[in-house]
Design a protein around this motif. Structure first.
Motif: not given
Lengths: 180, 483
Positions: A40-63
């Motif tokens: 699945y690809t697409g855009k992440t948008m802000v709902t009241e709660t949520g998370y999205r993956e942020i690019e990180h060279t080696a590890d995993w980052e979530l907002e």
């Protein structure tokens, strides 16, 4: 800025939820979820709660974002399980209780997620429902879940890297980096 | 953000971020790159993280960063920082969660051509004997007392139980046993995680790989190590599993309070630290050494079972199927060592995170046979590309606290790798190149695709060009087993 757009989220049970519309848009970044042969690809948008993956060279980052602290904890847990591609079995539910000393909010978040990682590795459990009771200097957590059906990724630890829970006009926002 | 205009060029391979770059830096940052690798380094936060690392109290010399650098969490991967002992600090985040993650290399007399028809069976046998993958437990069930013994004895524990030889221990960093480990400083939770995981590879970028020695660059050193062109070799890359992860997590958490008690200001909470001579610092050092010893024992057990896989597959089919230890080296570790800084010999705590110890010829702690050639350095490349055997030099002692690179270094995020590369396609591609793959996760395979990493040959050209290592041999893979 008001933006009307489509949203989706995939939870750790593997299902994808689509939604329409939100109040505002923090940022539009590609978001990616892959499982098996389906992508699945697409855009992440802000709902009241949520998370999205942020690019990180080696590890995993979530907002992660949520209107309040307990919701932020729960949403961060969902995001972490989704990153690890942890899925739970259908069937008998189990519950666990644990306490976290309340120092600062960031440590509370790290301790909470670390406890869930431990329950995953030590007892083979994924928790998907929570109740939180703030009692003086302690957060009492009751969590319900089920055994892990499968898990594709290993998370070594939840880090404090640049960890800061920000209060924004949209609620609480935090960026979490996991060592994988 | 660090920009190219902030940098001072020292030589073709060495650059500096001066201490004046940011007011809170206590020492400059020196890093080893070619122009091309510099451009790659500027694309992520690795140099910014090195600047943050340069704020740790008690630093001496400079923070050093290797050409395989990439951003991590707090401290950059590829970073080396030395703090004065015992007045300086120790930072668990500057060593990492996978304490004593490292590499073991075993050589053989097996001619690759003779073994080729059996490599697929060998891949299956290695996969069977050496447990790997997320949540995978091992064959050994340890009691708490046995785990405590591993904490103190490291690979010596494995020898007592018939899993190691004298030569294995002699050719392991610190003999496979760090002194000063104290299991009482390890939490019950870490022990609970560690007990079932001993003797397991884990997941992520950890692997077991059968290679062929493609080219020898230093005949004398290769002869001493027992490396021969055209022969098989075996690499094991893993660390201290959940045991080390939990110990690091426990102390990063505990040090959040310690920095307040000692009045230490830091730009990133993951860099939390405590003075080496404080109770907190001493406790972490003792616990970290337990994890380091656990990892030495872990790689020793995996080597034992890999030998069983070789025997099962190759005995009778090739003249001599045995695997002999070449070296076992950590690349995530804090070590108390003596180094010359500004002309004076100092005792320092060297934090290496994604950097390999690379002692030059004649330095104490090396086995007798390696005294003349220098310490072997094992640099695994990305899956499907080359790996290198190097040796430490006098230059590494003078310029990088006896350290050099540890691998290729990521250049692409895991999510980007998964977007661009299908695990199944990659497996077919690698198998088309004659590499036998065993993996528990195709998505995990895609994350570790060669395209997600820098060119290991360019990394090695940089460290050898800079004089902080010397080439001995180049290896190419034939079998890859991943969790």
């Amino acid at each position: 800025m008001f933006t009307l757009t489509t949203t989706y989220q995939r939870n750790y049970k593997g299902s994808v939820t689509w939604g329409v519309g939100c109040d505002f848009q923090l940022e539009v970044l590609p978001f990616f979820v892959g499982i098996g042969k389906i992508r699945y690809t697409g855009k992440t948008m802000v709902t009241e709660t949520g998370y999205r993956e942020i690019e990180h060279t080696a590890d995993w980052e979530l907002e992660v974002w949520a209107p309040n602290l307990s919701s932020l904890l729960e949403t961060a847990a969902r995001g972490m399980y989704a990153l690890a591609q942890m899925q739970l079995v259908d069937g008998e539910r189990e519950s666990r209780e644990f306490e976290i000393p309340f120092g600062d909010r960031e440590s509370l978040l790290v301790d909470f997620l670390a406890e869930l990682l431990y329950l995953g590795e030590g007892e083979g459990l994924v928790m998907d429902e929570f109740s939180f009771t703030f009692d003086g200097n302690t957060l009492k957590v009751r969590a319900w879940g089920a055994p892990i059906k499968n898990q594709s990724k290993e998370i070594k630890a939840v880090t404090y890297h640049r960890l800061q829970i920000r209060e924004t006009e949209f609620g609480l926002v935090v960026n979490l980096v996991f060592d994988v | 953000m660090v920009a190219i205009s902030d940098l001072k060029k020292i030589s073709e391979y060495e650059w500096e971020i001066p201490q004046s770059f940011r007011a809170d830096m206590r020492v400059p940052v020196r890093f080893f790159v070619t122009r091309d690798l510099l451009e790659q380094a500027l694309r992520d936060a690795s140099l910014e993280q090195a600047v943050n690392a340069a704020t740790l109290p008690g630093l001496v010399g400079h923070v050093t960063v290797m050409p395989d650098m990439h951003q991590g969490y707090g401290f950059p991967i590829g970073g080396v920082a030395a703090t004065r002992y015992p007045q300086g600090v120790i930072s668990p985040g500057a060593i990492g969660y996978d304490i004593n993650c490292g590499v073991r290399l075993l050589g053989s007399q097996i001619e690759a051509e003779a073994a080729k028809p059996r490599l697929d069976v060998l891949a299956t046998a290695l996969n069977k004997y050496c447990p790997s993958g997320v949540g995978q437990g091992g064959a050994l069930k340890l009691t708490e007392r046995e785990l405590d013994a591993i904490c103190v004895e490291g690979a010596e524990w494995a020898k007592k139980r018939g899993y190691a030889s004298d030569a294995d221990l002699r050719r392991t960093e610190e003999g496979g046993r760090l002194e000063g480990a104290d299991p009482a400083k390890v939490s019950p939770r870490a022990k609970q995680r560690g007990r079932p995981q001993i003797g397991t590879l884990g997941a992520g970028n950890h692997f077991i790989e059968v290679d062929v020695v493609e080219e020898i660059f230093d005949e004398e050193a290769a002869q001493v190590m027992g490396l021969h062109a055209g022969h098989l070799a075996l690499q094991i890359h893993c660390g201290s599993r959940g045991f080390g992860h939990q110990i690091c997590s426990d102390y990063v958490r505990a040090f959040q309070g310690a920095v307040k008690r000692y009045g230490i200001q830091l730009p990133d909470r993951e860099l939390v630290c405590a003075p080496l001579d404080s109770p907190e610092g001493q406790d972490y050092l003792a616990a970290m050494r337990c994890a380091a010893n656990y990892a030495f024992a872990n790689r020793q057990l995996l080597a034992h079972w890999a030998r069983q896989a070789f025997e099962e597959t190759l005995a009778g089919g090739v003249k001599n199927w045995h695997l002999h230890q070449i070296y076992d080296i950590a690349h995530n570790m804090g070590k108390v060592e003596e180094h010359v800084v500004d002309g004076k010999k100092l005792k320092v705590c060297v934090h290496r995170k994604g950097a390999t110890r690379a002692f030059g010829p004649g330095f104490p702690g090396l086995p007798a046979e390696y005294q003349k050639i220098g310490q072997p350095v094992l640099v695994p490349g990305s899956m499907g590309t080359a790996s290198w055997v190097l040796v430490g030099t006098e230059g590494s002692m003078q310029r990088s606290f006896g350290s050099t690179c540890h691998g290729a270094g990521r250049t692409m995020s895991r999510s980007q790798a998964k977007k661009q590369i299908w695990g199944e396609d990659l497996r077919k591609e690698l198998e088309g190149e004659g590499i036998h793959i065993r993996t528990g996760s195709l998505a995990g395979l895609a994350e570790e695709a060669p395209a997600a990493y820098k060119d290991v040959d360019a990394v090695v050209e940089t460290v050898t060009g800079a004089g902080i290592a010397r080439k001995v041999a180049r290896l190419v893979p034939l079998v890859v087993v991943k969790g």
